[in-house]
Design a protein around this motif. Structure first.
Motif, short mmCIF file in Angstrom:
data_model
loop_
_atom_site.label_atom_id
_atom_site.label_comp_id
_atom_site.label_asym_id
_atom_site.label_seq_id
_atom_site.Cartn_x
_atom_site.Cartn_y
_atom_site.Cartn_z
N LEU A 194 45.28 50.23 66.91
CA LEU A 194 44.86 51.13 68.06
C LEU A 194 45.99 51.57 69.03
O LEU A 194 46.02 52.42 69.85
N VAL B 203 34.72 52.46 66.40
CA VAL B 203 35.09 51.57 67.78
C VAL B 203 35.68 52.30 68.77
O VAL B 203 35.25 52.56 69.90
N SER C 148 37.59 49.91 63.35
CA SER C 148 38.19 50.07 64.67
C SER C 148 38.78 51.35 65.08
O SER C 148 38.30 51.81 66.31
N GLN C 149 39.05 52.27 64.36
CA GLN C 149 39.68 53.48 64.80
C GLN C 149 38.82 54.60 64.70
O GLN C 149 38.55 55.39 65.39
N SER D 291 40.70 48.35 59.87
CA SER D 291 41.28 49.40 61.00
C SER D 291 40.44 50.80 60.65
O SER D 291 40.45 51.44 61.60
N VAL E 109 43.51 44.77 62.88
CA VAL E 109 42.44 45.60 63.07
C VAL E 109 42.45 45.89 64.40
O VAL E 109 41.99 47.23 64.76
N ILE E 110 42.99 45.26 65.27
CA ILE E 110 43.30 45.67 66.76
C ILE E 110 44.63 46.40 67.18
O ILE E 110 44.75 47.39 67.73
#
Length: 448
Positions: free
Chosen positions: A341, A292, A288-289, A285, A337-338
């Motif tokens: 978001l 990404v 990703s945060q 996370s 991880v996704i």
């Protein structure tokens, strides 16, 4: 380069982010050990503890009932009286319930912990994020808010990794002591270093009797909350994201309330495995945060990111529900991880859809909508989970409640509904007419 630029933009928020990170670390390091503590106290020498599952469901329902009122109210108070006093209040409440578990972990103290922790959740759960996001909106320009919100949620994930790392390697008897020390640090730091971003408006003091003053306060609060509802309902963007948040929270809050107890009963997990899974989610996370999301947000926008997160949450729930081996929960956790978001994209959409004077009200109102969903979900999830974890289950599928939370018409097909609402959502800024509305015409401070 882009990362360094976004870090420079976060400098005004550092005095907020530091204590929040410490607070989240302190809370997260207790999560994995609480399952063992409550199970040992309420169901000695048992792996499955229906009593703990029902207590968690009851706690979540009670918290959801009161949060419907408390969250919008705190959002309004943050707009009127400032972010700092509300942040000091919300971060301080967690100290007291954990203090009980330091004193004793007997059955009676665990019950007392649940009572005080419920009160703490009513005040702090969700409201810290709402007020922090409103604070960020005060100090970060509109075009940079999505990146700022991603940093807040990314640091939240980083704090979870550190908290779970501490829980993994600290002896169980020291976890609550360390947590309390960190929790005390947070309000002390905020008191001395956090700057206020809201200028409190001066009002004429009118002498009145206590009864009439109390009646006036009730009327003013009702009008203020009605105004917040009007702001959300009159905006297609805010109304749409409210529906998305409701259906998403309806599914995910039900899963989170029973997940660790399900893993303990189905696979014999303890605090070490819980910490490893939570660290896996948190580590991914962070990337990703923080890295990404700021890169892809200008390319695809918040709506696409939100839809991706909702799809990942469906896969996350299905893999947990159908887990057939001890390694499958680790695979399921990777979808976190996704799906993490969803939160920053939701905050960004709410912020874009509301004017600068209504940031706290809009965030608080949507959080109140989420609390309605969180109070409804345990009513089905707790008994269903307890039933399928027991020997009386009609067939062998210990994760059936989680499957229902992701697929059935009554439960988490609602996440599919949330996905539909996300796909048709139009992200728009508030109109000039809405921005020019003066909320002071219908609002007054709580303590005038």
């Amino acid at each position: 380069m882009e990362c360094m630029k976004s870090m420079r933009e976060l400098r005004p928020m550092m005095c907020l982010l530091i204590p929040l990170c410490v607070h989240w670390i302190a809370e997260e390091m207790t999560v994995s050990v609480l399952v063992d503590v409550t199970t040992a106290a309420l169901c000695p020498a048992q792996v499955t503890c229906s009593q703990a599952i029902y207590l968690n469901g009851l706690q979540q329902t009670v918290v959801g009932v009161f949060k419907m009122v408390v969250l919008p109210l705190l959002g309004q108070l943050a707009d009127e009286y400032g972010r700092k006093p509300l942040l000091l209040l919300t971060v301080s409440t967690t100290i007291f319930p954990f203090s009980l578990l330091v004193i004793n972990q007997s059955k009676e103290f665990v019950y007392a912990y649940y009572v005080i922790r419920t009160i703490s959740y009513i005040i702090s759960q969700g409201s810290i994020f709402c007020i922090a996001v409103a604070y960020a909106a005060d100090v970060v320009e509109d075009s940079k808010r999505a990146a700022a919100f991603s940093w807040i949620t990314g640091l939240f994930s980083a704090s979870h990794v550190i908290g779970n790392l501490l829980a993994r390697f600290l002896p169980e008897e020291y976890i609550f002591e360390v947590s309390i020390a960190l929790l005390i640090f947070c309000p002390v730091y905020m008191h001395f270093f956090l700057s206020e971003t809201v200028k409190r408006k001066q009002r004429d003091q009118i002498q009145s009797s206590p009864i009439s003053k109390f009646a006036t306060v009730i009327v003013e609060r009702f009008n203020s909350m009605k105004y917040a509802g009007t702001v959300v309902i009159s905006s297609p963007t805010l109304l749409g994201i409210s529906l998305v948040s409701f259906f998403y929270e309806l599914g995910m809050s039900g899963i989170s309330s029973v997940l660790l107890y399900y893993l303990k009963a189905a696979f014999g997990f303890n605090k070490n495995q819980f910490s490893e899974i939570l660290m896996l989610v948190g580590a991914g996370s962070i990337i990703s945060q923080i890295f990404v999301l700021p890169l892809i947000n200008p390319l695809v926008g918040e709506r696409v990111i939100l839809s991706m997160g909702l799809l990942a949450s469906i896969a996350y729930a299905l893999f947990y529900g159908f887990a057939w081996a001890r390694w499958v929960p680790y695979l399921s956790a990777s979808f976190g991880v996704i799906y993490v978001l969803v939160k920053p994209s939701t905050y960004a959409i709410i912020s874009k859809g509301s004017s600068s004077t209504d940031q706290g009200k809009a965030q608080g109102f949507v959080a109140g909508v989420q609390s309605i969903a969180s109070l409804l979900s345990p009513l089905a999830m707790s008994p269903l989970t307890s039933w399928f974890l027991s020997e009386d289950a009609p067939f062998n599928c210990k994760g059936f409640s989680i499957v229902c939370a992701s697929l059935s018409m009554l439960r988490h097909r609602k996440t599919a509904v949330a996905l539909v609402f996300a796909l048709i959502l139009r992200v728009e800024s508030p109109s000039k007419h809405e921005c020019s509305r003066n909320p002071e015409d219908i609002e007054a401070p709580l303590l005038s």
